[in-house]
Motif scaffolding. Sequence first.
Motif, PDB file in Angstrom:
ATOM      1  N   GLY A 550      -2.953  40.688  53.298  1.00  0.00           N
ATOM      2  CA  GLY A 550      -1.526  40.927  53.056  1.00  0.00           C
ATOM      3  C   GLY A 550      -0.897  41.801  54.121  1.00  0.00           C
ATOM      4  N   LEU A 551      -1.606  42.875  54.531  1.00  0.00           N
ATOM      5  CA  LEU A 551      -1.078  43.784  55.551  1.00  0.00           C
ATOM      6  C   LEU A 551      -0.930  43.079  56.899  1.00  0.00           C
ATOM      7  N   ILE A 552      -1.966  42.364  57.332  1.00  0.00           N
ATOM      8  CA  ILE A 552      -1.931  41.681  58.634  1.00  0.00           C
ATOM      9  C   ILE A 552      -0.849  40.599  58.639  1.00  0.00           C
ATOM     10  N   THR A 553      -0.719  39.897  57.527  1.00  0.00           N
ATOM     11  CA  THR A 553       0.322  38.869  57.435  1.00  0.00           C
ATOM     12  C   THR A 553       1.714  39.480  57.601  1.00  0.00           C
ATOM     13  N   LYS A 554       1.947  40.626  56.936  1.00  0.00           N
ATOM     14  CA  LYS A 554       3.239  41.306  57.060  1.00  0.00           C
ATOM     15  C   LYS A 554       3.501  41.723  58.502  1.00  0.00           C
ATOM     16  N   ILE A 555       2.486  42.280  59.150  1.00  0.00           N
ATOM     17  CA  ILE A 555       2.655  42.736  60.535  1.00  0.00           C
ATOM     18  C   ILE A 555       2.931  41.555  61.457  1.00  0.00           C
ATOM     19  N   GLN A 556       2.167  40.476  61.288  1.00  0.00           N
ATOM     20  CA  GLN A 556       2.352  39.303  62.149  1.00  0.00           C
ATOM     21  C   GLN A 556       3.722  38.661  61.930  1.00  0.00           C
ATOM     22  N   ASP A 557       4.133  38.556  60.683  1.00  0.00           N
ATOM     23  CA  ASP A 557       5.456  37.988  60.389  1.00  0.00           C
ATOM     24  C   ASP A 557       6.571  38.872  60.961  1.00  0.00           C
ATOM     25  N   GLU A 558       6.389  40.188  60.878  1.00  0.00           N
ATOM     26  CA  GLU A 558       7.415  41.107  61.346  1.00  0.00           C
ATOM     27  C   GLU A 558       7.562  41.071  62.863  1.00  0.00           C
ATOM     28  N   VAL A 559       6.447  41.065  63.586  1.00  0.00           N
ATOM     29  CA  VAL A 559       6.548  41.054  65.045  1.00  0.00           C
ATOM     30  C   VAL A 559       7.083  39.705  65.527  1.00  0.00           C
ATOM     31  N   HIS A 560       6.749  38.633  64.823  1.00  0.00           N
ATOM     32  CA  HIS A 560       7.276  37.308  65.187  1.00  0.00           C
ATOM     33  C   HIS A 560       8.793  37.268  64.937  1.00  0.00           C
ATOM     34  N   ARG A 561       9.219  37.786  63.781  1.00  0.00           N
ATOM     35  CA  ARG A 561      10.653  37.826  63.470  1.00  0.00           C
ATOM     36  C   ARG A 561      11.418  38.633  64.502  1.00  0.00           C
ATOM     37  N   PHE A 562      10.894  39.814  64.851  1.00  0.00           N
ATOM     38  CA  PHE A 562      11.563  40.710  65.788  1.00  0.00           C
ATOM     39  C   PHE A 562      11.694  40.068  67.168  1.00  0.00           C
ATOM     40  N   SER A 563      10.614  39.449  67.648  1.00  0.00           N
ATOM     41  CA  SER A 563      10.623  38.818  68.976  1.00  0.00           C
ATOM     42  C   SER A 563      11.534  37.598  69.011  1.00  0.00           C
ATOM     43  N   LEU A 564      11.480  36.797  67.945  1.00  0.00           N
ATOM     44  CA  LEU A 564      12.294  35.584  67.888  1.00  0.00           C
ATOM     45  C   LEU A 564      13.789  35.928  67.831  1.00  0.00           C
ATOM     46  N   THR A 565      14.130  36.952  67.050  1.00  0.00           N
ATOM     47  CA  THR A 565      15.527  37.385  66.969  1.00  0.00           C
ATOM     48  C   THR A 565      16.029  37.830  68.338  1.00  0.00           C
ATOM     49  N   PHE A 566      15.179  38.570  69.056  1.00  0.00           N
ATOM     50  CA  PHE A 566      15.555  39.038  70.395  1.00  0.00           C
ATOM     51  C   PHE A 566      15.714  37.864  71.368  1.00  0.00           C
ATOM     52  N   SER A 567      14.801  36.903  71.299  1.00  0.00           N
ATOM     53  CA  SER A 567      14.881  35.768  72.232  1.00  0.00           C
ATOM     54  C   SER A 567      16.125  34.919  71.965  1.00  0.00           C
ATOM     55  N   ARG A 568      16.485  34.764  70.703  1.00  0.00           N
ATOM     56  CA  ARG A 568      17.691  33.997  70.381  1.00  0.00           C
ATOM     57  C   ARG A 568      18.941  34.715  70.876  1.00  0.00           C
ATOM     58  N   ALA A 569      18.958  36.046  70.706  1.00  0.00           N
ATOM     59  CA  ALA A 569      20.090  36.829  71.205  1.00  0.00           C
ATOM     60  C   ALA A 569      20.170  36.753  72.721  1.00  0.00           C
TER      61      ALA A 569
END
Length: 634
Positions: A550-569
């Motif tokens: 659960g912890l690793i999944t949260k971390i992986q999802d969060e870093v993917h979300r953060f990077s993807l949001t930045f790339s779209r911007a």
Amino acid sequence: MSEVNEKLDFLREKAGKLSRSPGVYLMKDGGGRIIYVGKAKALKSRVSSYFNNIAAHGVKTFKLISMIRDFDFIVTGSELDALVLEAGLIKQHNPKYNIKLKDSTGYNYIKVSSGDFPKISYALQTDDKNATYIGPYTSGFNIRQTVDETCRIFALPSCSKKFPQDFRKSGKTGSSRPCLNYQIKRCMGVCRGKITKDEYNRVIQSALDYIKKGSKESVKLLTAEMEKAAESLDFEKAAKLRDRINAIVKTETGQKIQTSKTTDYDIVAAALDAELAAVTVIKYRGGRLFDKENFFLGDEYEIKQLLSDFLMEYYVSEDKSTSGEVGIAAGGSPAPEIYVEEEPEDRELLESYFAEKRGKKVSIVVPRRGEGLTQVMLAKNNAREYLSLKVGRSVKTLGALEELAKILGLDRPPLYIEAYDISNIGEAVKVGGMVVYKNGKPFKANYRKFTIKEVMGLDDYACMKEVLRRRFTRYLAKNEERDDMAFSVLPDLILLDGGKGHVSAVGEVLDELGLNVKMFGMVKDDKHRTRAIASDGGELQIAANRQVFGLITKIQDEVHRFSLTFSRAAHKKKSYELELTKFAGIGDKKAAAILKHFKTKQAIKEAGAEELAGVAKISREKAEKLKQFIEENI
């Protein structure tokens, strides 16, 4: 700096002259005070280890070394002699950096109030001169439980009323009826005034016999009294005594807490935070849960060392009831079996010493399955609950970090985790994201974005290497050059969104920079779900451990979300720049300047010609045409 090096050189040289005999060493501060006492199988090797490769030590040991100015030593004939001498010196000097169990101490008593109708209650102080106290006891858990059981079994009043003063007095509602406890048969209803002083005191005496002599003796005495009442045809009294006997038997049966063992044994388990530790001891006597104690150690420890130090301190110390002195908490004589989660350092030595102290064999057991393992996990969960109250973090988070440390082979749970991901939209937009988890929770103040500047084409490994090189080059910069506090921290753990290849590639960067930080990859399956943790040697499956997964999944999802949001911007920004450059006289630099100043597409549209002219450094006439172009095309 030279003074520090001189101090270390002196200590290294002195340690190098020690013999390889077993013994005890005493670390001292600048004032000559003993701040740590330790034992050693070989004095030279153990003491020298403190002053060599200092960066590899944990937080606790590093703090200790920074205070050491000198040391003394005592050679002993054997390792067991060193163990016993160490315990004695710790008790004598109470060193600052040795393990201390004071946080859970405090003595507990059973109070019997004075008067014609005394009450039995739990107390921490003996401040009522008219009352009688039974104790002291080192743990409040067993005492509270005993008082509650006794009052329930013998239907004793636990309210604040005083007797006989409050016989038949009306309450706030004007009613003289007894309280709910009487209605549900938890109290005999002394407040009704229908119970004589002699009858009540006989019940109190039976209750005290139960506390002092135990359940078996109480059942024996009550049974004899019940039979006598029946012979005298006092069936009402016999029925009351029968109910008390049944309550005692029922209580004792319910206290076994899922254990089939009838022997005496103790369970010791620890919960670790990044810099703190807590230990729970659960004691079973005759198959019954007898006592539970929690200890907050307030320092970071490696689990095997922690267990060894704790067991020695806990069982060697003497409690107030035998020595007459108020000191640290004590476990008294060890049980025949002590269950632990990991094999402690010096296991055989501890068993030998405890056997000598107890007069019989003592075994330290590390259960791997079955009921023993279940009991150890019960103690561990108690320790996590206790530690969570101290550090203000959930038990689930503590457990996940602790389990993660075990799976990854870390010395202690990671306090500061950094995770990285690369996101790109074609070759035009390539970015990296860094997210931080501190104490198992997102620490958004230290999230950082990276625009890839050096890599040509699509090369995920090269992009990740660039991001990590830039991040840790900033860390290695001199303090005055660290303009970003997020880069001044060295993480306990690095997680990359990727597999073995990413770990190997980025590992080269850390090697080049001379940094020793544990690093692993977060592997996804073909449906982009977290699947495993990768090292440069292979993959570690984590699906079976729900907390870690659960912890690793949260971390992986969060870093993917953060990077993807930045790339779209970044992609939107790039698109705006390209649109602006279609206007004659606006090149890449002027387009970037406009976007940097106005930040959003809407703000650019709302800007006046004069403001556009100032930002783009063009004439007013040209700015008017640019504004018209923006309104029509962007």
